[in-house]
Design a protein around this motif. Structure first.
Motif, PDB file in Angstrom:
ATOM      1  N   ILE A 139      71.548  80.192  -7.678  1.00 54.14           N
ATOM      2  CA  ILE A 139      72.398  79.469  -6.729  1.00 54.14           C
ATOM      3  C   ILE A 139      73.532  80.366  -6.232  1.00 54.14           C
ATOM      4  O   ILE A 139      73.802  80.444  -5.028  1.00 54.14           O
ATOM      5  CB  ILE A 139      72.987  78.202  -7.382  1.00 54.14           C
ATOM      6  N   LYS A 140      74.168  81.057  -7.149  1.00 52.85           N
ATOM      7  CA  LYS A 140      75.342  81.864  -6.809  1.00 52.85           C
ATOM      8  C   LYS A 140      74.975  83.114  -6.020  1.00 52.85           C
ATOM      9  O   LYS A 140      75.690  83.490  -5.075  1.00 52.85           O
ATOM     10  CB  LYS A 140      76.087  82.241  -8.091  1.00 52.85           C
TER      11      LYS A 140
ATOM     12  N   SER B 216      78.694  72.468   0.127  1.00 52.38           N
ATOM     13  CA  SER B 216      78.481  71.063   0.484  1.00 52.38           C
ATOM     14  C   SER B 216      77.057  70.781   0.942  1.00 52.38           C
ATOM     15  O   SER B 216      76.631  69.626   0.983  1.00 52.38           O
ATOM     16  CB  SER B 216      79.458  70.648   1.587  1.00 52.38           C
ATOM     17  N   LYS B 217      76.303  71.836   1.290  1.00 48.17           N
ATOM     18  CA  LYS B 217      74.914  71.642   1.719  1.00 48.17           C
ATOM     19  C   LYS B 217      73.952  71.459   0.545  1.00 48.17           C
ATOM     20  O   LYS B 217      72.791  71.108   0.745  1.00 48.17           O
ATOM     21  CB  LYS B 217      74.448  72.850   2.544  1.00 48.17           C
ATOM     22  N   ILE B 218      74.415  71.710  -0.673  1.00 47.02           N
ATOM     23  CA  ILE B 218      73.527  71.667  -1.841  1.00 47.02           C
ATOM     24  C   ILE B 218      73.677  70.347  -2.588  1.00 47.02           C
ATOM     25  O   ILE B 218      74.790  69.927  -2.925  1.00 47.02           O
ATOM     26  CB  ILE B 218      73.823  72.828  -2.799  1.00 47.02           C
ATOM     27  N   ILE B 219      72.565  69.705  -2.844  1.00 45.14           N
ATOM     28  CA  ILE B 219      72.516  68.526  -3.714  1.00 45.14           C
ATOM     29  C   ILE B 219      71.713  68.905  -4.952  1.00 45.14           C
ATOM     30  O   ILE B 219      70.589  69.395  -4.847  1.00 45.14           O
ATOM     31  CB  ILE B 219      71.842  67.326  -3.013  1.00 45.14           C
TER      32      ILE B 219
ATOM     33  N   ALA C  28      82.869  79.487 -10.569  1.00 43.03           N
ATOM     34  CA  ALA C  28      83.674  79.580  -9.347  1.00 43.03           C
ATOM     35  C   ALA C  28      82.950  79.007  -8.132  1.00 43.03           C
ATOM     36  O   ALA C  28      83.125  79.465  -7.002  1.00 43.03           O
ATOM     37  CB  ALA C  28      84.096  81.018  -9.077  1.00 43.03           C
ATOM     38  N   ILE C  29      82.102  77.996  -8.370  1.00 48.66           N
ATOM     39  CA  ILE C  29      81.416  77.306  -7.292  1.00 48.66           C
ATOM     40  C   ILE C  29      82.083  75.951  -7.106  1.00 48.66           C
ATOM     41  O   ILE C  29      82.155  75.149  -8.043  1.00 48.66           O
ATOM     42  CB  ILE C  29      79.919  77.116  -7.609  1.00 48.66           C
TER      43      ILE C  29
END
Length: 277
Positions: free
Chosen positions: A172-173, A185-188, A230-231
């Motif tokens: 993800i990072k 904000s685009k990630i669920i 830090a996300i």
């Protein structure tokens, strides 16, 4: 933790659709009051909504909406394909096969409304990471090429097997976020198979109070771990659900539409009928 908003009204409040939006809001209240709680899939719910639209003399195939590009990512065997099938209500993706030899990925359009020229959703079901270094290398390239055009990303994990969280966070990072302009904000994050988190059976399709408590604790635990990387991840973007039981699928859809920037007003209407458990 699992809110439902009615922000879809903003997207059909233009002069062209103002009168229609009032009618659609009335439809949503009618459906809610009739307690159609057994509806679990998007196709089934869309059919029911179209019936109400027909009563009002509205043909949804004539209404042009925006297409949502939805990408599903995650480790292998977490239930990405079964999630797509459950959300849509059709067997669009094969389940149980090892799809990690995929060399290419394509956006597949899907239209909920018959005879409509405008797809409601374009899905990108990607092979899972974690099989081998060579497969992961190919997968990273596929992600980098396709994610920049995604409106929303569904990151799927198994709710009862979170041992791979650190590995997932690395993806993800270092891969997912850079490919979507670092827009968290685009990630669920969808926690699939949530019914397995505790040794209690669901009651009439609902989790027991103990299960819900455990699930909430897991969500906050995951949230805290993500923040340590830090996300800046919103707790409301962690959505527990079950693709096999049909639990909270519409709530998951609602979160994905919100993450997409509230695209697709027909889908927005469907996802916010307060039917999700």
């Amino acid at each position: 933790l699992w809110p439902h908003d009615m922000s879809w009204r903003r997207h059909i409040s233009t002069k062209r659709f103002y009168t229609r939006s009032i009618k659609l809001y009335t439809i949503s209240k009618i459906i809610i009051t009739r307690k159609l709680m057994k509806i679990k899939s998007l196709s089934e719910l869309k059919t029911k909504v179209d019936q109400y639209l027909g009563v009002l003399g509205i043909d949804s195939s004539n209404i042009v909406g925006e297409t949502i590009k939805l990408a599903l990512v995650g480790a292998t065997s977490v239930g990405k394909s079964s999630t797509i099938n459950a959300l849509i209500g059709l067997n669009l993706c094969p389940i149980g096969h090892i799809g990690n030899t995929t060399k290419e990925a394509a956006w597949v359009p899907f239209t909920l409304t018959p005879n409509s020229n405008q797809p409601d959703i374009e899905l990108l079901d990607l092979p899972g990471w974690g099989i081998s270094k060579s497969v992961d290398k190919t997968y990273k390239q596929i992600l980098k090429e396709n994610l920049p055009v995604a409106d929303a990303v569904l990151w799927v994990m198994k709710a009862d097997a979170l041992g791979n969280l650190a590995y997932d966070l690395d993806w993800i990072k270092n891969i997912i976020l850079p490919s979507i302009n670092n827009d968290e904000s685009k990630i669920i994050l969808g926690l699939n198979q949530v019914q397995k988190v505790y040794d209690y059976q669901t009651i009439n399709g609902e989790l027991s109070s103990i299960q819900k408590e455990v699930v909430n604790e897991k969500c906050w635990l995951i949230h805290d771990q993500i923040k340590k990387e830090a996300i800046n991840f919103d707790i409301n973007n962690i959505q527990p659900y079950s693709s096999s039981e049909g639990y909270r699928l519409l709530s998951l859809l609602s979160s994905l539409i919100k993450a997409s920037g509230n695209k697709g007003w027909i889908l927005q209407l469907i996802s916010n009928l307060e039917l999700a458990k």
